[in-house]
Every structure is written in structure tokens, then in C-alpha cells.
Design a protein around this motif. Structure first.
Motif, PDB file in Angstrom:
ATOM      1  N   LEU A   1       0.827  -1.206   0.000  1.00 57.96           N
ATOM      2  CA  LEU A   1       0.000   0.000   0.000  1.00 57.96           C
ATOM      3  C   LEU A   1       0.862   1.257   0.000  1.00 57.96           C
ATOM      4  O   LEU A   1       0.598   2.202  -0.752  1.00 57.96           O
ATOM      5  N   LEU A   2       1.887   1.271   0.820  1.00 55.69           N
ATOM      6  CA  LEU A   2       2.761   2.451   0.899  1.00 55.69           C
ATOM      7  C   LEU A   2       3.482   2.707  -0.414  1.00 55.69           C
ATOM      8  O   LEU A   2       3.692   3.861  -0.796  1.00 55.69           O
ATOM      9  N   SER A   3       3.836   1.659  -1.117  1.00 54.83           N
ATOM     10  CA  SER A   3       4.556   1.839  -2.378  1.00 54.83           C
ATOM     11  C   SER A   3       3.616   2.134  -3.547  1.00 54.83           C
ATOM     12  O   SER A   3       4.074   2.473  -4.634  1.00 54.83           O
ATOM     13  N   ALA A   4       2.311   2.045  -3.322  1.00 55.36           N
ATOM     14  CA  ALA A   4       1.341   2.267  -4.396  1.00 55.36           C
ATOM     15  C   ALA A   4       1.163   3.737  -4.744  1.00 55.36           C
ATOM     16  O   ALA A   4       0.664   4.064  -5.811  1.00 55.36           O
ATOM     17  N   GLY A   5       1.556   4.619  -3.840  1.00 55.16           N
ATOM     18  CA  GLY A   5       1.426   6.048  -4.109  1.00 55.16           C
ATOM     19  C   GLY A   5       0.205   6.663  -3.442  1.00 55.16           C
ATOM     20  O   GLY A   5      -0.613   5.984  -2.834  1.00 55.16           O
ATOM     21  N   ASP A   6       0.100   7.983  -3.581  1.00 59.10           N
ATOM     22  CA  ASP A   6      -0.939   8.733  -2.881  1.00 59.10           C
ATOM     23  C   ASP A   6      -2.355   8.397  -3.338  1.00 59.10           C
ATOM     24  O   ASP A   6      -3.268   8.308  -2.520  1.00 59.10           O
TER      25      ASP A   6
END
Length: 83
Positions: free
Chosen positions: A39-44
Motif C-alpha cells: 500500500l505504501l509503495s502504491a502512491g498517494d
């Protein structure tokens, strides 16, 4: 996409709230860490969408009087490191 996020949220709740008789604790922790990392690497954009869906689920839990589910959902983003 909202349906997929709902499925993901339900899986996170299962991993976070299962006991050792239901699921190996190490497995649950690894899965939660993987989900949080993805989730964190998926972007805003995806993170904002995740927050929006979780907020909808919180309102639904509140509307049905399910306070324990409401509290679990409210703590979910912070436990995943999203806030």
C-alpha cells in the motif's frame, strides 16, 4: 476498485485479529507487513482511495451499531502505517 479494497480490508482484519489456533502468528504478521508495504509503495492515489473506502466501512459499522468493528476499522490505517 472499491470492492477489491473492501476485500483487502476484510483480509487485514482477519490477519490482525486471528489467534494462533486459527492462523500461525508469524504468517499473519508477514502478511500484514506485506500488505502495508504494498500500500505504501502504491502512491498517494491508491492510499487516498483506501482511506475513503475504510471511512465508508466505518460509517456502515456505526450505522449498524457495530462499535467493535467501527473501532477496528478506525485503527486500521494507523496500524498499517498509512497515517
Amino acid at each position: 476498485m472499491d470492492a477489491l479494497i473492501r476485500i483487502l480490508v476484510e483480509d487485514v482484519l482477519i490477519f490482525a485479529n486471528s489467534d494462533e489456533e486459527q492462523m500461525a502468528e508469524d504468517f499473519a504478521v508477514v502478511q500484514l507487513e506485506r500488505i502495508a508495504s504494498d500500500l505504501l509503495s502504491a502512491g498517494d492515489g491508491p492510499i487516498q482511495q483506501f482511506h475513503r473506502v475504510v471511512e465508508e466501512m466505518i460509517r456502515e459499522a456505526k450505522g449498524s451499531g457495530n462499535e467493535s468493528r467501527q473501532l477496528l476499522l478506525q485503527s486500521l490505517p494507523s496500524h498499517l502505517g498509512l497515517i
